[in-house]
Write a protein that holds these residues in place. Sequence first.
Motif, PDB file in Angstrom:
ATOM      1  N   TYR A  20       0.855  -1.200   0.000  1.00 61.27           N
ATOM      2  CA  TYR A  20       0.000   0.000   0.000  1.00 61.27           C
ATOM      3  C   TYR A  20       0.877   1.231   0.000  1.00 61.27           C
ATOM      4  O   TYR A  20       2.077   1.160   0.293  1.00 61.27           O
ATOM      5  CB  TYR A  20      -0.934  -0.003   1.207  1.00 61.27           C
ATOM      6  N   VAL A  70      -3.618   5.483   2.479  1.00 65.24           N
ATOM      7  CA  VAL A  70      -4.544   4.478   3.027  1.00 65.24           C
ATOM      8  C   VAL A  70      -4.879   4.807   4.471  1.00 65.24           C
ATOM      9  O   VAL A  70      -4.173   5.534   5.167  1.00 65.24           O
ATOM     10  CB  VAL A  70      -3.931   3.062   2.965  1.00 65.24           C
ATOM     11  N   VAL A  95      -6.053  -0.812   7.737  1.00 67.29           N
ATOM     12  CA  VAL A  95      -5.103  -1.838   7.296  1.00 67.29           C
ATOM     13  C   VAL A  95      -4.682  -2.682   8.497  1.00 67.29           C
ATOM     14  O   VAL A  95      -4.656  -3.907   8.433  1.00 67.29           O
ATOM     15  CB  VAL A  95      -3.883  -1.181   6.616  1.00 67.29           C
ATOM     16  N   LEU A 135      -3.726   0.474  -6.534  1.00 63.67           N
ATOM     17  CA  LEU A 135      -2.715   0.717  -5.522  1.00 63.67           C
ATOM     18  C   LEU A 135      -2.385   2.205  -5.462  1.00 63.67           C
ATOM     19  O   LEU A 135      -2.328   2.811  -4.391  1.00 63.67           O
ATOM     20  CB  LEU A 135      -1.451  -0.097  -5.856  1.00 63.67           C
ATOM     21  N   SER A 175      -5.577   1.906  -2.673  1.00 63.90           N
ATOM     22  CA  SER A 175      -6.019   0.591  -2.225  1.00 63.90           C
ATOM     23  C   SER A 175      -4.821  -0.186  -1.662  1.00 63.90           C
ATOM     24  O   SER A 175      -3.671   0.140  -1.921  1.00 63.90           O
ATOM     25  CB  SER A 175      -6.615  -0.203  -3.382  1.00 63.90           C
ATOM     26  N   THR A 176      -5.181  -1.199  -0.931  1.00 63.92           N
ATOM     27  CA  THR A 176      -4.141  -2.071  -0.411  1.00 63.92           C
ATOM     28  C   THR A 176      -4.232  -3.388  -1.173  1.00 63.92           C
ATOM     29  O   THR A 176      -5.324  -3.897  -1.406  1.00 63.92           O
ATOM     30  CB  THR A 176      -4.368  -2.326   1.086  1.00 63.92           C
ATOM     31  N   ASN A 206     -10.177  -1.791  -0.852  1.00 67.02           N
ATOM     32  CA  ASN A 206     -10.307  -0.333  -0.868  1.00 67.02           C
ATOM     33  C   ASN A 206     -10.098   0.204   0.528  1.00 67.02           C
ATOM     34  O   ASN A 206     -10.959   0.112   1.387  1.00 67.02           O
ATOM     35  CB  ASN A 206     -11.682   0.039  -1.406  1.00 67.02           C
ATOM     36  N   THR A 207      -8.938   0.761   0.743  1.00 65.01           N
ATOM     37  CA  THR A 207      -8.646   1.302   2.064  1.00 65.01           C
ATOM     38  C   THR A 207      -8.308   2.778   1.964  1.00 65.01           C
ATOM     39  O   THR A 207      -7.648   3.334   2.813  1.00 65.01           O
ATOM     40  CB  THR A 207      -7.434   0.579   2.662  1.00 65.01           C
TER      41      THR A 207
END
Lengths: 396, 479, 367
Positions: B26, B31, B36, B87, B91-92, B106-107
């Motif tokens: 990530y 993020v 996470v 990314l 996103s992670t 989706n973070t």
Amino acid sequence: MVKRIFFHLSVLLPLLLFMTGCWDRLEIEARGFVIGVAIDLVDKDNNDPTVELTSQFVIPGGIGAPTQGGKEDQSPYMNFSETGKSLFSINREMRKATNLVPFYQHLKVIILSEDVVKQPHLMTNMMDVFIRDHDMRRNVKLLITEGKAKKLLETGQQESPLPAMYINNLMDTSFVNNATVKPVIIGDLHGELLMEKSFIVPKIELMDEHIKYEEVGVFKGKTNQLIGVLDGEETKGLNFITQQIEGGTLELEVDGELTTVEIIDYRSNTEIKGEDKENLQAEVAVEITGNIVESFSSQTLLNEEYAVKVEEHTKEKVEDLMELTVDRVQGEMQADVLGMSDILYRSHYELWKEIEGNWEYGENYFSQMDINVSADVKIERVGASDVIDKEGEEIN
Amino acid sequence: MLGEPGDLDIRELSLDEEKHNYALAYLDGMVDKDLVNKGIIKNLQIISEKKDLPADKKELIDEIKNNIISVSSVEKTAEWDDMTIDLLGGSTVLFIDGVAEALVMNTVEFETRSIEEPESEALIRGSREGFVESLQTNMVLVRRQINDPNLRFKMHRVGRRSKKNLAVTYVEGIVHPDILKEINRRLETIDMDDAPESGFIEQWIEDSFLSPFPQMDNTERPDKVAAAILQGKVAILLDGTPYVLVAPTTLENHMVSPEDYYERWLIGTLLRVLRYIAAFIAMFAPSLYIALISYHQGMIPSELAFSVAATREGVPFPAFVEAIAMGVTMELLREAGARLPKAIGQTIGIVGGLVIGEASVSAGIVSPVMVVVTAVTAISSFSIPSYSAAISFRILRFGFMFAAAFLGLYGIVIVYIMINIHIVNLKSVGVPYAAPFAPGFLYDWKDLVLRVPVPMMTKRPEHMQTKDSRAGNKGGSST
Amino acid sequence: MKHFEYADEKISEKEILIVIPSTLIGIGILSLPAELAGYTTAADGWVAIAVSGILIIFVVWLISKVAASFPNQEFITYASALVTKPVATVLTILFSLEGVFICTYVVRVISDIAEEYLFDRTPVEVIGLAFLLTVVYAVSGSRAGLFRLNMMFLPIISFIMFLVTVFSFGLFEMDNFFPVLKTDMSGYVQGIRASTLSYIGFYILFFYIALVRKPEKTPKMAALGMGMTVLIYLITFIISIGVFGNITASNLIFPVIEIAKEVEVPGGFFERFDSIFFVIWIMAIFNTMCMAFDVTVFSLKSVFPVKKIKLIFILSPIIFFLSMFPASYYEVEKFGSFISHYGVTLVLTTMILLTVALKIKGVKKRG
């Protein structure tokens, strides 16, 4: 798309190129605003008279605009005279002689010397220039004067430093008084010249420092020359007949005391009877409603009888005035400035067509017609003295 | 693939007695670290210890996706490109050793500006919310205005490199499908590296790039966007800018402010009238000055003509030069005021205006009347609600000045006719720009200069050719 | 590019309603009151305007009836069907000549008036060219755009006309309207002739009805538009007489502009309202010329398969040079009267030809 751009350019570019002229550009300060014109006669040669044209130019710096100080001593106007045979040639000369380009769109008054207008046809020729030129407005006021017209363009006044403007404003404000006629503008004159009708032009006179404005000059149709002047009283009579009144006062003597009647409502109607051209009869009926605004009489004004008396005197006075005028124009002048021809044209069209040629000339039906005048006076408020404090303000 | 950017974090995990090796990638700062940590790493660690994970790698990834990770949006993908884009978008990505696919979660969360009052479109009465740079927030703002199940956000990605998110926003069932189709088609043709601002999008998809007129509206106000969408228009929200595009638009739209609707109709109408007068002054005042001073002095009332002539006596330049000089000075002042920090900017405006005006008059460079004309023109052009329309009026003003200098009033009217020709041929996404004047839609004239009372505006504007003509809940308010 | 369609090259019958007054109101109306006043006594000219107006309304209705019975067909197509192809071609070319003549006349007259009322020394060529190029720019745009221009300018024109009318009330002299109905027969005949000639321009209907989406309603709309025109003509005539009286009006070249000169705008912002009036009137004249030019291009295109832009670029220099050809005002006037006579003859002939042919063919079909 690219083609379109080229197209746009091909249209726009020539437009720009051709526009680089600015032929008519002349900045406002380079214009010589002519606000008054005076025409005098120099040489009376009958076929080809020479005239002197005096133009009054405004010198803006002299008016004393709020920002630019320091020019107080400068005169706000400059009169420029030039002589010549025709106005066009004079104008050309003037362009050469001054650094200002004469600009007539702000012209306010044209003053003609009586000498000029006494010449047959000369007036028409002069006016033609002013009427035809599209630069001129149609509401330029026309005046005549005795003696030198250009003298009038030199009367300085404290409240309005431009003589031509002063005369212009004077005429605008004072025709509410029934002693004067409505100002005559060249637009109106155009019609009268075309119809070969007789017409009137107000006359002003220079009295020491102020200007007197109450007489009118009468012009006979066709030759368009001045044939006489109606004095103040006759002018009043003319106004009563031709409905030019917007108020005003009448001074009369009742029982030996001076009384002033203010006209608050007025109506006049003229009818012509008789289909016989030899025996035309005109009835001029005037209806007046008035107030007594000033009286030196010791009687109380609320007296009913007194009001009736005033009514009678007023009626007499008005009728006298009108008769005086009718006699003068029918007899001595033989010029129909009473609007009789208009009435014939409007209501007796066939008859008019028949006698048109012999109206003021030839058979002279105008002089032959009977003109009867009558006045009907009503005094509405007699108690003016009770309210004089309130009403007093409105009377000059 | 990505090089080795400093903000790329790769967390390697070895779990379940080292049977499985995971790698978590990530971008730091993009993020939600909390998510996470708690939603992915912790879950993986705890759950993998308790539960027997399927040995089969295929099953494993589904198990992780469905039962272990507590992130709202998880997708399985095998495409590197998609992964990278996601990314980069915050996103992670979870890689599992020995699996060809990866999980994209989706973070995304990053620092954004909070919702503030829109600065470019201040209102006295009306919502104080303005759009921000985040697309998500903006979409929320629009959604909050219109709670309609038919509100649609069609997502595009623009920018070959920047890959910005873009949302085409409309209400299904109101908007004319052809307009929508055309906008989507045009958006797909966009081919550039980056779209830093919605202005790029606008210029790419507008109908005529030669026109001085803005063919799309832009606004910072969600209420304005909502009203427009309900009129059958389409809004284009771009990530990274608070300015939302609204299309199609007409000339008339640029003269309208939301406040016209928020205040009572009489006031609204008067404001409209005032604004049309302002537009007239902003376009014509200096050129009329030139025409009157240099050509048609007869049209000025006599007394005024004399005093104007008096004030111009010391001025060496023709009115045109005077007007251009003052016009350019005015633009300079405005530009300088806009570039400088707010506090200084205002000072520049006032000081510059006063000092230059006063000094140039006393130096005899311009006449006082010209200063008045310039000032009135400037004020008028600021009272036009749409900034982009005001700019185009300013450009046209110079055109009129040239025309007046060459041919006086005649020149002005010729240029005016030409502009009209241009306007009637111009379209904004297929809608004639001059509507509803021409082609005339009498119904729409209710909301043109006259703004009739709200209960009378029961229908949507006809010139938008909406599919559903009744303006149900919202009183037909315009952009 | 496919656009969200407003069916661009099609027009609605409402636009026919607008286009008729837009085309007809232009130069003719400025001078007609003077001419009529010359033929008639006092305000009797209104009879002439009304009679010829009703006549023309009928003609217009008939034309649109004929054209509308061939929906969406161009003039040359339906004329060929009615009176054989060669005749139709000749008629089309004659009509386009009329269009060229009208354009020529308009360019010249507008330059002359501008010279009178706005300029002194600017060459007429420049004034004319600037105007012509503007028209060229307009005509090269879309045809629907031209109709929209009519739509944009007509309200402005009506407004200025309205202003002049309202302001002139103060200058009215009721006496000018008397005597009533004293004109002799020949005066009326002359008057009717003069006003009929000034209505020329409605022939564009022959061509534009092909563009109307639903032509059933057009005869009504066209007649209505013509009625509006007649009404405006009547108003101008009456205010001209009311303000100036018959004799003065007949001696002015453009009485309407002179009225504008005479009126005083309350508040005194502007003096010389005539300049403003004329400047706005340029838009009216522009509309006239645009329609005349466009219909010419339109009709020529139906005969010669040339690109529109090419036709425009061929026609405009011709128009320009022709317009600068007459040396004096009288020559221009002569030219103007020639155009009107030519136009009216052509329109009437065509109309009679087509109507009769339609009747015969119609009978044949049934039989």
